[in-house]
Write a protein that holds these residues in place. Structure first.
Motif, PDB file in Angstrom:
ATOM      1  N   MET A 199     -13.788 -17.925  40.606  1.00 17.52           N
ATOM      2  CA  MET A 199     -14.782 -19.217  41.006  1.00 17.52           C
ATOM      3  C   MET A 199     -14.108 -19.799  42.327  1.00 17.52           C
ATOM      4  N   THR A 200     -12.765 -19.915  42.583  1.00 14.22           N
ATOM      5  CA  THR A 200     -12.397 -20.243  43.743  1.00 14.22           C
ATOM      6  C   THR A 200     -12.570 -19.673  45.040  1.00 14.22           C
ATOM      7  N   LEU A 205     -25.119 -24.287  49.885  1.00 13.27           N
ATOM      8  CA  LEU A 205     -24.306 -25.621  49.493  1.00 13.27           C
ATOM      9  C   LEU A 205     -24.564 -25.591  48.108  1.00 13.27           C
ATOM     10  N   ALA A 206     -25.434 -25.478  47.320  1.00 13.91           N
ATOM     11  CA  ALA A 206     -25.753 -25.264  45.603  1.00 13.91           C
ATOM     12  C   ALA A 206     -24.643 -24.235  44.989  1.00 13.91           C
ATOM     13  N   TRP A 207     -24.662 -23.174  45.582  1.00 10.03           N
ATOM     14  CA  TRP A 207     -23.630 -22.244  45.029  1.00 10.03           C
ATOM     15  C   TRP A 207     -22.217 -22.751  45.336  1.00 10.03           C
ATOM     16  N   PHE A 230     -19.554 -23.267  42.139  1.00  9.33           N
ATOM     17  CA  PHE A 230     -18.289 -22.619  41.887  1.00  9.33           C
ATOM     18  C   PHE A 230     -17.028 -23.678  41.854  1.00  9.33           C
ATOM     19  N   ALA A 231     -17.269 -24.610  42.850  1.00 10.56           N
ATOM     20  CA  ALA A 231     -16.350 -25.961  42.666  1.00 10.56           C
ATOM     21  C   ALA A 231     -16.305 -26.633  41.295  1.00 10.56           C
ATOM     22  N   VAL A 232     -17.435 -26.611  40.669  1.00  5.71           N
ATOM     23  CA  VAL A 232     -17.700 -27.429  39.565  1.00  5.71           C
ATOM     24  C   VAL A 232     -17.046 -26.576  38.379  1.00  5.71           C
ATOM     25  N   SER A 256     -13.284 -25.280  34.390  1.00  2.00           N
ATOM     26  CA  SER A 256     -12.378 -24.271  33.666  1.00  2.00           C
ATOM     27  C   SER A 256     -10.911 -25.035  33.767  1.00  2.00           C
ATOM     28  N   LEU A 257     -10.218 -25.410  34.917  1.00  2.00           N
ATOM     29  CA  LEU A 257      -8.878 -25.990  34.642  1.00  2.00           C
ATOM     30  C   LEU A 257      -8.895 -27.146  33.439  1.00  2.00           C
ATOM     31  N   SER A 258      -9.887 -27.923  33.528  1.00  2.00           N
ATOM     32  CA  SER A 258      -9.621 -29.174  32.636  1.00  2.00           C
ATOM     33  C   SER A 258      -9.915 -28.546  31.115  1.00  2.00           C
TER      34      SER A 258
END
Length: 218
Positions: free
Chosen positions: A96-97, A140-142, A146-148, A153-155
């Motif tokens: 994702m990153t 920008l939406a993609w 991916f950032a969200v 995932s980490l949270s």
């Protein structure tokens, strides 16, 4: 006969995808997953790394590095199985990153945005500034998606039960990816009804061509 074979192939791909999602969830949600589930779950990332290494300008050292990594994993499989959740976290959040960076770094101008470049490959006719403005917004939406996904995932991995994180990573991520593709296609029909059409399949094929051209240039 060709149409029947195409339908059977789609059904087969759907079954394989479903089996993979189930095995991926079982492996990532279990504290002691079976070895075959971990191997199958890691297969897409492994194949992607091998493919990228093969297409790299430094093919030999890159392939040797990948093969060395696979050998190290094979020799330490039991330790990997004991920490499989961390492996899946690195795989999911890492992908994702990387994708977020790949999309986000192209946002400098409308025409250079990644989705604009893909549209140029998919559409034979010249595109105007309005179309590139739209594809910039899609890029920008993609990037945001991916950032969200990375943050979620980490949270979830840090704060929620492992089964919740596994559900998000193994099941909800492919579902949300499909919704992103389908949603963008529907939005494009509404926002650009007179624009040159291209399907989701063409989008994926054009992305593959773009990555192949980029790898060849590197």
């Amino acid at each position: 006969m060709t149409g029947l074979w195409r339908k059977l192939r789609l059904v087969l791909l759907a079954v394989v995808a479903l089996v993979y999602v189930v095995l991926d969830y079982l492996a990532s949600s279990s504290p002691h997953p079976p070895a075959y589930a971990v191997v199958l779950g890691a297969a897409p990332l492994t194949m992607a790394l091998l493919g990228a290494s093969w297409n790299s300008s430094f093919r030999l050292p890159a392939m040797l590095l990948c093969l060395g990594g696979l050998l190290a994993i094979a020799l330490n499989l039991q330790q990997l199985l004991a920490h499989a959740a961390w492996f899946y976290l690195l795989q999911h959040a890492g992908i994702m990153t990387a994708l977020g960076i790949m999309f986000g770094r192209t946002l400098g101008s409308h025409e250079s945005a990644l989705c604009s470049r893909i549209a140029k490959i998919a559409i034979a006719v010249p595109l105007d500034a309005g179309y590139f403005h739209y594809t910039w917004k899609v890029t920008l939406a993609w990037t945001i998606y991916f950032a969200v996904s990375t943050l979620l995932s980490l949270s979830l991995f840090a704060l929620a039960p492992q089964a919740y994180w596994a559900l998000f990573a193994a099941v909800l991520t492919p579902v949300s990816l499909g919704l992103m593709f389908g949603g963008e296609y529907l939005v494009r029909q509404l926002v650009l009804p007179d624009g040159p059409p291209f399907s989701i399949a063409q989008t994926i094929q054009s992305y593959r061509k773009y990555t192949q051209c980029r790898n060849a240039a590197d």
